[in-house]
Structures are given as C-alpha cells and as structure tokens.
Design a protein around this motif. Structure first.
Motif, short mmCIF file in Angstrom:
data_model
loop_
_atom_site.label_atom_id
_atom_site.label_comp_id
_atom_site.label_asym_id
_atom_site.label_seq_id
_atom_site.Cartn_x
_atom_site.Cartn_y
_atom_site.Cartn_z
N VAL A 342 -8.67 67.00 28.26
CA VAL A 342 -9.19 65.78 28.87
C VAL A 342 -8.16 64.68 28.74
N GLN A 343 -8.05 63.88 29.78
CA GLN A 343 -7.14 62.74 29.75
C GLN A 343 -7.88 61.53 30.29
N GLY A 344 -7.88 60.45 29.53
CA GLY A 344 -8.58 59.25 29.95
C GLY A 344 -7.61 58.11 30.21
N ALA A 345 -8.03 57.19 31.06
CA ALA A 345 -7.22 56.02 31.36
C ALA A 345 -8.15 54.86 31.69
N GLN A 346 -8.08 53.82 30.90
CA GLN A 346 -8.90 52.64 31.16
C GLN A 346 -8.22 51.82 32.25
N GLU A 347 -8.92 51.59 33.37
CA GLU A 347 -8.31 50.90 34.49
C GLU A 347 -8.58 49.41 34.48
N ALA A 348 -9.79 49.00 34.14
CA ALA A 348 -10.11 47.58 34.23
C ALA A 348 -11.25 47.22 33.29
N THR A 349 -11.23 46.00 32.83
CA THR A 349 -12.33 45.46 32.02
C THR A 349 -12.79 44.15 32.64
#
Length: 413
Positions: A342-349
């Motif tokens: 699994v690979q995650g990436a936070q794009e926006a908050t």
C-alpha cells in the motif's frame, strides 16, 4: 408484548462500568419478537428505584431488571418490587437450604445477611442461579385485565446471561409463541446507497425483512424472519439470502460475527500462502500489517516513509522504480507467496487540518504458487478525518487481498 429494561446500580451512573447487560438483553428481546421501548439506568436509591419500577409496571407488559439482588444494604431490587406490588417478603425454606448449601460446598458458613437472597413475595417465583448466591425473581400478576411481568436477574454478566438463556428465554418463548431469527450479510467495497439501490425491491417485504446498516467494517444487510420455530425462520432467511447474494456477489465477504481479518486469515490458512506486507507513506504505515499480525501466515512487514528509502533501508538492488518493483524484489528475497503493498499520499487538508483528500494505491502480487500471477491493483480516494485514513485503507486492502485469494482459488480448482 412491550418490554423495558432497567439496569440497577450507582456504579453505572458514575461511569465506572459499562452497561453491557442492557445491550445484550435488548438484542435477545428483539430475537424473541418482543419490542423494547425503554432502557433505564437507576442508582441504588430506594425512592427513585420504586418510582422507576412503578412506571415500568404501569406502561410495559414485561420489565427486565439486572442488579440489586446481592446481600448488602444497597441491594434494593427485591424491596422495591415488593413495595410497588404492595406485598411482603418472606424467607422460603427451600431457597434458604439451597443458599446454605452453596456456601457449604465451598467450605464456608453463610453470613446472616445473605438470608435476604432466600426471600420471595407471593407474586414471585425464584429463578435458579446455580453459579451464584442470588436467585432471580419472576414476578407475574394481573392488573386491569392485563398480565404484567417483572424478571429480575443478577447484575454479574455471566450469571445474568446463564439465567436468561437457560431459564428466562425458554419461558418467554413459550409465552410469545414466536421466534425471530436474523442473519447479517457483510459487504465491502460498495457504499450504503449503492447497496440499497441494488436490493431495493428485496427490502419491501414484511417477513422476512431486509435492512442495510453502515458499519465500521462495511455495509451490513440484516435479514430477519419471524415464525413459529427456528427451522421455519431459517428456511425463509435462506431464500432471501440467495436473492441478495445473486445481486451483490463477491461484495459479500462474510456473515454475522465474521470480520474482514478473520475471512482473510482463514483464506491464507486454507491456501497455505505466506504473505509479506509493504507499507509506504503517511497514512499507509500501520494500516495493514496490524490486521494480519495474528496470522501465522504473515512472514514479515516493511514500512517506508518514501519509495526512495527502499534502496538504503531494504538494501535492494538498483533504483526504486515503482511500488510494484520494490514489492517484487521483497517478495523474491523473503521467499513468501504473496505481497500486499500500500502507498498513501496526502493531497490536501482544509484550513484547520481536519479533513484530508487521501489517495492510496494498493497491490497484491503473487507467485507461481498462487496460480494467479498477475498483479491485482486498486486505487482509492477518501475525504475524511486524518485519523480515519489507516482504518479505511486497511479495510480496503484486506478486501483486495480477499478478492485475490478468491481469484486464486477459482483458478486452482
């Protein structure tokens, strides 16, 4: 039959213990087709306890109480019921003999204060409690042409459950003349509104009924049937279940108490496939490996902050080109049968940093042993609280692994 539940004990109001008894009894009453309209918690106060019991007696056919049947001064359930019904308690010789025998078998003499546990009022029968000192009370009396009942049981959960299942529930079943049986089908990978659209016409029946519920482990579909006996109920459920499964197919991962973890772990054990886990990036680390930690088929787990760390941290040859490239290298080195990556990436908050748009990539890569050599991929996005991301990503990845295990089984059969 209208029922209500009263949980007795000041410790409940102080929050020092959870009221698991009421939850259990509400479910069991529903299984009997008895409608529970009220649930109350009351402390060990004689005036307030009498008030609550009197109101319950007047408005409900059946009142079920737990707690307050002990031998101490603050155990007041018997006294409160006696006051509500205007009857006097008296010691029953047979109950006293049983109680003294209970202590004798343990090599002790019964304290005098325990004698109150051998009392009844004229409208009450004792409910056997072979695992404790407090027998329950079954109180039944006609009032204005209507039969009212109070069933009082100990507050200790294992004593209460034994008494309910062995003594109370069979008697109530004979009174109601009906049995209600439920089965829950559990789904993953599709939302509640989509599920409802797919089975909308099946939800229109009155017996059996079908109802969807959004839960933490997916969307559940509860099938409930009512009949004279359990066998008839199960036949009705089976027919509707078959119709639901024909619509939802592999989205259904389990029934009743089954969890995604249990289903996947049993699938790995049945296929005898060893798995390694690779987690990359914020939100992904710790999302999957803990869910498989109890499985003997988990060969190892690796966590990376970035793909670029793979060469240095994992001592892999060459430059990391992709999640799949790194995963395959790990798979070959570990000698396992499956890789879950699994690979995650936070794009926006948002301005407060509360919600995120989170994109994740999930892979399941197999070896020749799985008879399914191609990689199964999925990408998914969520907009949710940051704290929810690992749970959602973990469930989605388990679902992908479940699908892969099913695919491998089909190819090898």
């Amino acid at each position: 039959m209208k029922a209500e539940i009263i949980s007795i004990g000041t410790e409940l109001l102080l929050g020092t213990i959870n009221d698991t008894n009421a939850q259990y009894l509400a479910q069991r009453l529903a299984d009997l087709g008895i409608d529970c309209y009220y649930i109350s918690q009351i402390g060990d106060n004689p005036g307030r306890l009498v008030e609550v019991l009197r109101r319950a007696w007047e408005r409900s056919d059946l009142t079920v109480t737990t707690g307050g049947l002990g031998p101490t001064g603050d155990d007041l359930t018997r006294e409160a019921i006696a006051e509500v019904l205007g009857e006097s308690q008296s010691v029953i010789p047979a109950l006293e003999e049983n109680l003294r025998g209970f202590f004798a078998r343990r090599g002790t003499v019964m304290p005098q204060r325990n004698l109150k546990q051998a009392t009844l009022i004229p409208s009450a029968e004792a409910i056997l409690n072979p695992v404790g000192t407090a027998p329950g009370w079954w109180v039944q009396r006609e009032s204005s042409g209507v039969s009212h009942m109070i069933v009082s049981m100990p507050g200790v959960p294992f004593e209460m459950k034994r008494m309910w299942e062995n003594e109370v529930e069979p008697r109530l079943t004979s009174i109601t003349g009906t049995v209600i049986v439920s089965r829950t089908l559990k789904t993953l990978g599709i939302g509640e509104s989509t599920v409802e659209e797919m089975v909308d016409d099946l939800m229109q029946g009155s017996n059996p009924t079908l109802a969807p519920y959004a839960k933490s482990d997916g969307v559940h579909l509860r099938i409930t049937a009512k009949a004279a006996d359990r066998q008839q109920c199960e036949a009705m459920i089976a027919e509707l279940e078959q119709a639901v499964r024909s619509r939802l197919g592999t989205a259904i991962y389990g029934i009743d108490a089954e969890s995604p973890q249990k289903v996947v772990q049993e699938g790995l054990a049945a296929a005898q496939l060893r798995v390694i886990v690779l987690e990359v990036g914020k939100g992904a680390v710790g999302a999957v490996a803990p869910l498989l930690a109890d499985s003997e088929w988990l060969s190892g787990a690796f966590a990376l902050h970035h793909l670029e760390h793979a060469v240095k941290v994992l001592a892999l040859p060459g430059e990391p080109r992709s999640l799949e490239h790194i995963g395959q290298a790990l798979l070959a080195r570990a000698g396992a049968d499956l890789l879950v990556a699994v690979q995650g990436a936070q794009e926006a908050t948002d301005p407060d940093g509360v919600t995120v748009r989170f994109d994740a990539t999930m892979l399941v890569v197999g070896t020749s042993k799985t008879d399914a050599r191609e990689t199964l991929r999925a990408t998914q996005s969520w907009k949710t609280a940051s704290s929810e991301v690992p749970r959602l990503l973990g469930l989605a990845t388990l679902n992908l692994l479940r699908r892969y295990l099913g695919q491998s089984t089909e190819k090898s059969s």
